[in-house]
Design a protein around this motif. Structure first.
Motif, short mmCIF file in Angstrom:
data_model
loop_
_atom_site.label_atom_id
_atom_site.label_comp_id
_atom_site.label_asym_id
_atom_site.label_seq_id
_atom_site.Cartn_x
_atom_site.Cartn_y
_atom_site.Cartn_z
N TYR A 265 0.83 -1.19 0.00
CA TYR A 265 0.00 0.00 0.00
C TYR A 265 0.87 1.25 0.00
O TYR A 265 2.05 1.24 0.37
N HIS A 266 0.26 2.32 -0.45
CA HIS A 266 0.92 3.62 -0.49
C HIS A 266 -0.08 4.66 -0.02
O HIS A 266 -1.17 4.79 -0.58
N TYR A 267 0.30 5.40 1.00
CA TYR A 267 -0.60 6.37 1.62
C TYR A 267 0.07 7.74 1.64
O TYR A 267 1.23 7.86 2.06
N GLN A 268 -0.64 8.75 1.18
CA GLN A 268 -0.08 10.09 1.14
C GLN A 268 -1.07 11.08 1.74
O GLN A 268 -2.25 11.09 1.41
N MET A 269 -0.57 11.91 2.64
CA MET A 269 -1.39 12.93 3.24
C MET A 269 -0.52 14.12 3.59
O MET A 269 0.46 13.98 4.32
N SER A 270 -0.85 15.27 3.02
CA SER A 270 -0.11 16.48 3.31
C SER A 270 1.39 16.24 3.11
O SER A 270 1.81 15.84 2.03
N ASN A 271 2.19 16.42 4.14
CA ASN A 271 3.64 16.26 4.04
C ASN A 271 4.13 14.90 4.52
O ASN A 271 5.33 14.73 4.77
N MET A 272 3.22 13.94 4.67
CA MET A 272 3.61 12.61 5.08
C MET A 272 3.27 11.60 3.99
O MET A 272 2.22 11.68 3.36
N GLU A 273 4.17 10.65 3.76
CA GLU A 273 3.95 9.60 2.76
C GLU A 273 4.41 8.28 3.35
O GLU A 273 5.48 8.18 3.94
N MET A 274 3.60 7.24 3.20
CA MET A 274 3.92 5.93 3.77
C MET A 274 3.77 4.86 2.70
O MET A 274 2.75 4.81 2.00
N THR A 275 4.78 4.02 2.56
CA THR A 275 4.77 2.93 1.59
C THR A 275 5.14 1.63 2.31
O THR A 275 6.07 1.60 3.11
N ALA A 276 4.42 0.56 2.00
CA ALA A 276 4.71 -0.75 2.59
C ALA A 276 4.64 -1.82 1.51
O ALA A 276 3.79 -1.75 0.62
N ASN A 277 5.52 -2.80 1.60
CA ASN A 277 5.55 -3.86 0.59
C ASN A 277 5.69 -5.25 1.19
O ASN A 277 6.04 -6.20 0.50
N GLY A 278 5.42 -5.39 2.49
CA GLY A 278 5.54 -6.70 3.13
C GLY A 278 6.90 -6.92 3.74
O GLY A 278 7.06 -7.72 4.65
N ARG A 279 7.93 -6.21 3.22
CA ARG A 279 9.29 -6.31 3.77
C ARG A 279 9.64 -5.09 4.62
O ARG A 279 10.34 -5.21 5.62
#
Length: 247
Positions: free
Chosen positions: A78-92
């Motif tokens: 998943y990839h989540y973006q909000m304002s000045n924060m961004e989060m990416t996860a790929n299981g690892r």
């Protein structure tokens, strides 16, 4: 007053949520409904927009703050973006970028969950759900969870599209002090805005995910040399922090 990012992230709970109410029938209905939602997200590759608004319980019709974000989901990625924060996860890895501070925070998903908000949800479960109610309307179904008195959360409601099963809105009532910025005084803010705050999330523009090249690949963000992590060229001015041992 600004809504803290860690509180806003709670709105992602419906993606992976599991819960139990005290009443047996409520427990079964809630578990089955939310498990269906969890499976729906896992089976689809989709993206959608999220809009957050904040109001005080004293004046629920007056919006005090708002933020917009976007979430892309592809199985365990998943990839989540909000304002000045961004989060990416790929299981690892879970890669969180705090753009304003130029910080890249790296951590490992837990062994038994792909959900980066697992600890938040465990906290909710520990507080306990006092009772649940369910409603069916022409275009949506609703779930309302009322928590035990004295806790951080007072109640949470989710509306799900009756045709697609996807969330439409989520609304939760939380103690105002939990939304404070570090420099804000709890007593002053609570006196002005009330003991509880209302955070509402609207979900829209559901569409099939068109994944970009390297969207979930950690190499797009950093490289590892031995025990050292170096940011990729696009993030060369970022400082890397390690949040999990033996990463």
């Amino acid at each position: 007053m600004k809504i803290l990012k860690r509180i806003l992230c709670l709105c992602l709970l419906m993606t992976y949520i599991q819960a139990f109410a005290q009443e047996k029938n409520d427990s079964i209905t809630l578990f089955n409904t939310l498990s269906e939602l969890q499976n729906l997200y896992r089976q689809k590759e989709i993206g959608f927009d999220i809009n957050y608004t904040y109001a005080s319980e004293l004046h629920p019709d007056v919006t005090l703050d708002s933020l917009s974000g976007h979430l892309d989901i592809a199985g365990a990625n998943y990839h989540y973006q909000m304002s000045n924060m961004e989060m990416t996860a790929n299981g690892r890895y879970i890669i969180t970028l705090f753009k304003e501070d130029k910080v890249m925070y790296l951590s490992k998903p837990s062994a038994d969950s792909i959900n980066p908000l697992e600890q938040m949800w465990l906290s909710l479960k520990m507080m306990g759900i006092d009772h649940c109610s369910f409603g069916k309307f022409s275009n949506f179904n609703s779930i309302t969870m009322v928590f035990k008195p004295g806790g951080i959360y007072k109640e949470m409601r989710m509306d799900l599209d009756s045709k697609t099963g996807y969330p439409i809105t989520m609304r939760y009532v939380i103690r105002t002090e939990m939304l404070l910025a570090p420099n804000e005084e709890s007593a002053d803010v609570t006196k002005e805005y009330g003991e509880y705050a209302i955070v509402s999330c609207n979900y829209s523009n559901y569409r099939p995910l068109i994944a970009q090249s390297g969207m979930f690949d950690e190499k797009s963000f950093f490289s590892q040399k031995g025990k050292e992590f170096e940011p990729a060229k696009a993030f060369e001015d970022y400082q890397v922090f390690i949040g999990s041992p033996n990463l």
